[in-house]
Write an enzyme that holds these catalytic residues in place. Structure first.
Site, PDB file in Angstrom:
ATOM      1  N   LYS A  11      38.385  40.402  38.031  1.00  0.00           N
ATOM      2  CA  LYS A  11      37.857  39.730  36.841  1.00  0.00           C
ATOM      3  C   LYS A  11      37.764  40.679  35.644  1.00  0.00           C
ATOM      4  O   LYS A  11      37.848  41.906  35.806  1.00  0.00           O
ATOM      5  CB  LYS A  11      36.504  39.127  37.188  1.00  0.00           C
ATOM      6  CG  LYS A  11      36.589  38.066  38.299  1.00  0.00           C
ATOM      7  CD  LYS A  11      35.240  37.392  38.539  1.00  0.00           C
ATOM      8  CE  LYS A  11      35.346  36.360  39.649  1.00  0.00           C
ATOM      9  NZ  LYS A  11      34.073  35.612  39.836  1.00  0.00           N
ATOM     10  N   TYR A  51      38.080  26.386  37.088  1.00  0.00           N
ATOM     11  CA  TYR A  51      36.695  26.263  37.565  1.00  0.00           C
ATOM     12  C   TYR A  51      36.147  24.842  37.397  1.00  0.00           C
ATOM     13  O   TYR A  51      34.927  24.669  37.343  1.00  0.00           O
ATOM     14  CB  TYR A  51      35.800  27.274  36.830  1.00  0.00           C
ATOM     15  CG  TYR A  51      36.023  28.706  37.271  1.00  0.00           C
ATOM     16  CD1 TYR A  51      35.630  29.131  38.538  1.00  0.00           C
ATOM     17  CD2 TYR A  51      36.619  29.638  36.428  1.00  0.00           C
ATOM     18  CE1 TYR A  51      35.831  30.441  38.955  1.00  0.00           C
ATOM     19  CE2 TYR A  51      36.821  30.954  36.832  1.00  0.00           C
ATOM     20  CZ  TYR A  51      36.416  31.348  38.112  1.00  0.00           C
ATOM     21  OH  TYR A  51      36.611  32.636  38.521  1.00  0.00           O
ATOM     22  N   PHE A  59      25.762  27.311  34.412  1.00  0.00           N
ATOM     23  CA  PHE A  59      26.429  28.552  34.015  1.00  0.00           C
ATOM     24  C   PHE A  59      27.900  28.351  33.637  1.00  0.00           C
ATOM     25  O   PHE A  59      28.617  29.313  33.377  1.00  0.00           O
ATOM     26  CB  PHE A  59      26.315  29.610  35.119  1.00  0.00           C
ATOM     27  CG  PHE A  59      26.885  29.189  36.464  1.00  0.00           C
ATOM     28  CD1 PHE A  59      28.248  29.266  36.708  1.00  0.00           C
ATOM     29  CD2 PHE A  59      26.057  28.726  37.466  1.00  0.00           C
ATOM     30  CE1 PHE A  59      28.778  28.874  37.939  1.00  0.00           C
ATOM     31  CE2 PHE A  59      26.581  28.337  38.707  1.00  0.00           C
ATOM     32  CZ  PHE A  59      27.947  28.414  38.940  1.00  0.00           C
ATOM     33  N   ARG A  87      36.786  37.172  52.114  1.00  0.00           N
ATOM     34  CA  ARG A  87      35.409  36.919  51.654  1.00  0.00           C
ATOM     35  C   ARG A  87      34.440  37.937  52.267  1.00  0.00           C
ATOM     36  O   ARG A  87      33.469  38.339  51.625  1.00  0.00           O
ATOM     37  CB  ARG A  87      35.011  35.470  51.920  1.00  0.00           C
ATOM     38  CG  ARG A  87      35.719  34.556  50.895  1.00  0.00           C
ATOM     39  CD  ARG A  87      35.413  33.110  51.060  1.00  0.00           C
ATOM     40  NE  ARG A  87      34.098  32.700  50.611  1.00  0.00           N
ATOM     41  CZ  ARG A  87      33.779  32.398  49.355  1.00  0.00           C
ATOM     42  NH1 ARG A  87      34.674  32.525  48.385  1.00  0.00           N
ATOM     43  NH2 ARG A  87      32.577  31.981  49.054  1.00  0.00           N
ATOM     44  N   ARG A 104      32.195  43.956  46.023  1.00  0.00           N
ATOM     45  CA  ARG A 104      31.143  43.626  45.038  1.00  0.00           C
ATOM     46  C   ARG A 104      29.993  44.622  45.089  1.00  0.00           C
ATOM     47  O   ARG A 104      29.380  44.909  44.059  1.00  0.00           O
ATOM     48  CB  ARG A 104      30.670  42.194  45.246  1.00  0.00           C
ATOM     49  CG  ARG A 104      31.683  41.186  44.687  1.00  0.00           C
ATOM     50  CD  ARG A 104      31.313  39.781  45.019  1.00  0.00           C
ATOM     51  NE  ARG A 104      32.155  38.805  44.326  1.00  0.00           N
ATOM     52  CZ  ARG A 104      32.314  37.557  44.759  1.00  0.00           C
ATOM     53  NH1 ARG A 104      31.707  37.132  45.865  1.00  0.00           N
ATOM     54  NH2 ARG A 104      33.084  36.720  44.077  1.00  0.00           N
ATOM     55  N   ASN A 114      30.968  39.550  38.620  1.00  0.00           N
ATOM     56  CA  ASN A 114      30.976  40.033  40.006  1.00  0.00           C
ATOM     57  C   ASN A 114      32.332  40.562  40.466  1.00  0.00           C
ATOM     58  O   ASN A 114      32.634  40.562  41.646  1.00  0.00           O
ATOM     59  CB  ASN A 114      30.410  38.964  40.946  1.00  0.00           C
ATOM     60  CG  ASN A 114      31.219  37.679  40.939  1.00  0.00           C
ATOM     61  OD1 ASN A 114      32.271  37.624  40.320  1.00  0.00           O
ATOM     62  ND2 ASN A 114      30.739  36.672  41.629  1.00  0.00           N
ATOM     63  N   HIS A 117      37.262  37.554  42.551  1.00  0.00           N
ATOM     64  CA  HIS A 117      37.212  36.191  43.077  1.00  0.00           C
ATOM     65  C   HIS A 117      37.948  36.172  44.410  1.00  0.00           C
ATOM     66  O   HIS A 117      38.934  36.878  44.577  1.00  0.00           O
ATOM     67  CB  HIS A 117      37.924  35.231  42.100  1.00  0.00           C
ATOM     68  CG  HIS A 117      38.177  33.864  42.684  1.00  0.00           C
ATOM     69  ND1 HIS A 117      37.202  32.905  42.725  1.00  0.00           N
ATOM     70  CD2 HIS A 117      39.279  33.322  43.268  1.00  0.00           C
ATOM     71  CE1 HIS A 117      37.700  31.808  43.304  1.00  0.00           C
ATOM     72  NE2 HIS A 117      38.960  32.045  43.636  1.00  0.00           N
ATOM     73  N   GLU A 128      44.901  27.465  44.149  1.00  0.00           N
ATOM     74  CA  GLU A 128      44.676  28.548  43.181  1.00  0.00           C
ATOM     75  C   GLU A 128      45.906  29.448  43.052  1.00  0.00           C
ATOM     76  O   GLU A 128      46.246  29.893  41.948  1.00  0.00           O
ATOM     77  CB  GLU A 128      43.443  29.357  43.605  1.00  0.00           C
ATOM     78  CG  GLU A 128      42.153  28.545  43.478  1.00  0.00           C
ATOM     79  CD  GLU A 128      40.942  29.186  44.125  1.00  0.00           C
ATOM     80  OE1 GLU A 128      39.866  28.562  44.097  1.00  0.00           O
ATOM     81  OE2 GLU A 128      41.059  30.308  44.653  1.00  0.00           O
TER      82      GLU A 128
END
Ligand code: CMP
Length: 139
Positions: A11, A51, A59, A87, A104, A114, A117, A128
């Site tokens: 990100k 998203y 948010f 993950r 993270r 964070n 993704h 995606e």
């Protein structure tokens, strides 16, 4: 149907801080093969579409603003059990809850910013990945 691919983005916060190399190193050291990758920047329309599932969340505006503020690295990764293992490698959404040794824990600063993704299902990994890469860009 289970697949062996997942989709990731490094990100804008992590790209700004010069962490592309460190994060890619953690990804490849963990046994993932990079099968597609690019440095790109999301438009507002891209981020709103990517998203869309979060568009009712308080948010959402902040998320779109953040994800469009600078370049990201988008990539498709391959490994047995890719979605779940990735993950685990990235850690909890909130870096305060992320386990030691996760991406993270090392690179994220807040629940919003964070660093990375990771797709949450095989179905979303395929959606995606296709959002960012044509078939001929996937190896
Ligand atoms: P990710 O799981 O990659 O995709 C959804 C994103 O929404 C998540 O990462 C965070 O960047 C963001 N997000 C989730 N919860 C919050 C929150 N409470 N405040 C701000 N951003 C959030």
């Amino acid at each position: 149907m289970a697949t062996n691919r997942t989709f990731t983005m490094i990100k804008p916060d992590a790209v700004e801080k010069g962490h592309i190399g460190g994060i890619l190193n953690m990804i490849t050291e963990a046994g993932f093969r990079i099968v597609a990758m690019k440095l790109t920047q999301l438009t507002k329309a891209d981020a709103e579409a990517f998203y869309a599932v979060h568009n009712e969340r308080p948010f959402f505006g902040e998320l779109v603003e953040f994800m469009t503020r600078g370049p990201i690295v988008a990539a498709i990764l391959e490994k047995d059990n890719a979605v779940e293992d990735f993950r685990t490698l990235i850690g909890a959404t909130n870096p305060e809850q992320a386990a030691e040794g996760t991406i993270r824990k090392k690179y994220a600063t807040s629940v919003g910013e964070n660093a990375v993704h990771g797709s949450d299902s095989d179905e979303n990994a395929a959606i995606e990945g296709a959002f960012h890469f044509a078939g001929r860009e996937q190896f």
